[in-house]
Design an enzyme around this catalytic site. Structure first.
Site, mmCIF file in Angstrom:
data_model
loop_
_atom_site.group_PDB
_atom_site.id
_atom_site.type_symbol
_atom_site.label_atom_id
_atom_site.label_comp_id
_atom_site.label_asym_id
_atom_site.label_seq_id
_atom_site.Cartn_x
_atom_site.Cartn_y
_atom_site.Cartn_z
ATOM 1 C CE LYS A 1 -22.863 4.185 -2.237
ATOM 2 N NZ LYS A 1 -22.740 3.859 -3.673
ATOM 3 N N GLY B 1 -28.750 -11.431 -6.025
ATOM 4 C CA GLY B 1 -29.331 -10.146 -5.624
ATOM 5 C C GLY B 1 -30.420 -9.750 -6.605
ATOM 6 C CE1 TYR B 2 -34.357 -11.216 -10.539
ATOM 7 C CE2 TYR B 2 -36.421 -10.418 -9.603
ATOM 8 C CZ TYR B 2 -35.705 -10.933 -10.669
ATOM 9 O OH TYR B 2 -36.329 -11.173 -11.872
ATOM 10 N N GLY B 3 -32.531 -6.730 -6.323
ATOM 11 C CA GLY B 3 -33.033 -5.365 -6.114
ATOM 12 C C GLY B 3 -33.148 -4.678 -7.459
ATOM 13 C CG ASN B 4 -32.724 -0.322 -9.766
ATOM 14 O OD1 ASN B 4 -31.728 -0.354 -10.468
ATOM 15 N ND2 ASN B 4 -33.788 0.384 -10.109
ATOM 16 C CB ALA B 5 -28.460 -3.519 -9.955
ATOM 17 N N GLY B 6 -30.299 -6.034 -9.982
ATOM 18 C CA GLY B 6 -30.443 -7.459 -10.305
ATOM 19 C C GLY B 6 -31.695 -7.755 -11.121
HETATM 20 N N1 GLU Z 1 -25.651 4.128 -6.044
HETATM 21 C C1 GLU Z 1 -25.197 4.038 -7.401
HETATM 22 C C2 GLU Z 1 -23.739 3.620 -7.449
HETATM 23 O O1 GLU Z 1 -23.225 3.051 -6.526
HETATM 24 C C3 GLU Z 1 -25.474 5.305 -8.182
HETATM 25 C C4 GLU Z 1 -24.821 6.525 -7.653
HETATM 26 C C5 GLU Z 1 -25.295 7.804 -8.300
HETATM 27 O O2 GLU Z 1 -26.087 7.758 -9.215
HETATM 28 O O3 GLU Z 1 -24.831 8.852 -7.842
HETATM 29 O O4 GLU Z 1 -23.076 3.798 -8.445
#
Ligand code: GLU
Length: 443
Positions: free
Chosen positions: A133, A245-250
């Site tokens: 990360k 949460g309302y970003g990409n995932a939300g």
């Molecule tokens: N940021 C996303 C996660 O936490 C995707 C990570 C990725 O695609 O490498 O799983």
């Protein structure tokens, strides 16, 4: 390495109801250290399977970390120093993989925890990758596109030496976007002297992105919710959901819960506000409102509601899709949902986990629930390596196969050990990583 040089100090959520179990061991008023949470989860699973001490000791630490400072020219002509990190947690099973977050409260311990979770996540999904990360301490909401571009390029100039398709591949995460991945891939390509776009995933299609990556995190989570409902024998047609949460995932979860499962999303929130409509919120209209105004708050056709009310709403499915620690032991007592689907990383604290378990809530843990993102990132790496690009239907089909297989494995492991799904997912991951480390002669 010091135990923790920069412990996270995010305040714990305020009590909404008295907590009678006396189990808020880690959750002091000062906040929760995310890396402590990640290690507590590891220790718990290790105890269940009586993990060899040498394996546990290795898994308790990131194998490599880089701390960097980047000079960035700001629009007013001044230069600012930004701080960032890249943590490569464990690459026993393949190249390190994981997103980069741009966040004002980023800390090394948060990045360590997120890197550990990526390591477990790729193992749960059985994709041949390790876990990493990255993070930069900054507030992208107060930066111009030019400043963000210079910051993104500066970060790659500093950490590029440890990146690459065979070494470590970043992706979008909180407040980072396909455009940011494009700038990073471009900067890295110049450092290499040739186009090496495979250094990041989640890129725009025109420079080697994959179809189906945009909604992959949400799509994977929706597949898990569908499978969980099957296990619980509940019908989701017309059933309700709330999304924190309302970003990409939300926001994609809103769309796909409605389109794929026929659910009604009655409440959503973001960092600026929350909205409620018991008849269901129109996803296209809310997404459009957020695009225009920067928040879901003020959406016509819904009532405003306090964001901290969402965990306690009377819904079938609660979807935390924001930051870590949203569901703490204090508000876990109020959760009425049958299913908690963790689209965020680390949204439930260990003490909240105990409470949810006691209340019979079916938790789909982050390691499984939000793994659709990294799974399609892996497909993107495969496409970048082979130079052969898949149709969207192929991405969806392969994702469906990976998600349902991982769901089954975790669900069955939970049953055979008599543990919750999070511990089960950890057991699956640890066993796979242990096998790779043994074969490689690390332990
Ligand atoms: N940021 C996303 C996660 O936490 C995707 C990570 C990725 O695609 O490498 O799983």
């Amino acid at each position: 390495m010091p135990e923790s040089t920069n412990p996270e100090r995010r305040p714990a959520a305020r009590a909404t109801e008295p907590f009678p179990l006396g189990a808020c061991a880690l959750e002091s008023e000062e906040g929760i250290n995310t890396f402590t949470t990640a290690r507590r989860q590891l220790d718990e699973a290790a105890a269940v399977i009586d993990l060899a001490p040498d394996v546990l000791e290795l898994l308790r630490w990131p194998m490599r970390e880089l701390h960097v400072t980047m000079p960035v020219r700001m629009d007013d002509g001044s230069t600012r120093a930004f701080h960032g990190f890249r943590v490569q947690y464990n690459d026993a099973r393949g190249p390190n993989k994981g997103g980069i977050r741009f966040h004002p409260e980023e800390t090394i311990d948060t990045v360590r925890a997120l890197a550990a979770w990526m390591t477990w996540k790729t193992a749960v999904m059985d994709i041949p990758l390790g876990g990493a990360k990255g993070g930069v301490v900054c507030n992208p909401k107060n930066m111009s596109p030019g400043e963000l571009e210079r910051l993104s390029r500066g970060y790659i100039r500093q950490v590029g030496r440890v990146l690459g398709l065979e070494k470590d591949v970043p992706a979008p995460d909180v407040y980072t976007t396909p455009q940011i991945m494009a700038w990073m891939a471009d900067e890295y390509s110049f450092m290499q002297g040739y186009n090496d776009f495979g250094v990041t995933t989640g890129k725009p299609l025109a420079i080697g992105g994959s179809l189906g990556r945009g909604d992959a995190t949400a799509r994977g989570g929706v597949i898990c919710i569908r499978e969980a409902a099957r296990e619980l024998g509940i019908s989701l047609e017309g059933a309700t959901a709330a999304i924190i949460g309302y970003g990409n995932a939300g926001s994609y979860a809103h769309k796909l819960l409605v389109e794929l499962l026929g659910m009604k999303v009655v409440a959503v929130s973001d960092s600026k506000g929350a909205i409620f409509n018991r008849d269901g919120l129109d996803h296209a209209a809310v997404i459009d409102h957020k695009r225009r105004t920067g928040t879901v708050a003020g959406f016509p056709g819904a009532e405003p509601i306090a964001g901290d009310k969402l965990p306690g709403l009377e819904v079938t499915t609660l979807v935390p899709a924001a930051l870590e620690g949203e569901i703490s032991c204090r508000n876990a007592m109020t959760v009425k949902a049958r299913i908690v689907a963790e689209l965020a990383n680390g949204p439930t604290t260990p003490d909240a986990d105990l409470v949810l378990r006691e209340r019979g809530v079916y938790v789909i843990p982050d390691l499984l629930c939000n793994a659709g993102g990294v799974t399609v990132s892996y497909f993107e790496m495969v496409q970048n390596t082979s130079g052969w690009y898949w149709e969207e239907a192929e991405v969806h089909l392969q994702l469906e196969k990976k998600m349902t297989a991982a769901f089954r494995t975790v669900h069955e492991t939970a049953g055979s050990y008599g543990v919750g799904n999070r511990v089960a997912a950890m057991i699956v991951a640890i066993r796979r990583i242990e096998e790779a480390m043994r074969l490689r002669g690390w332990v």
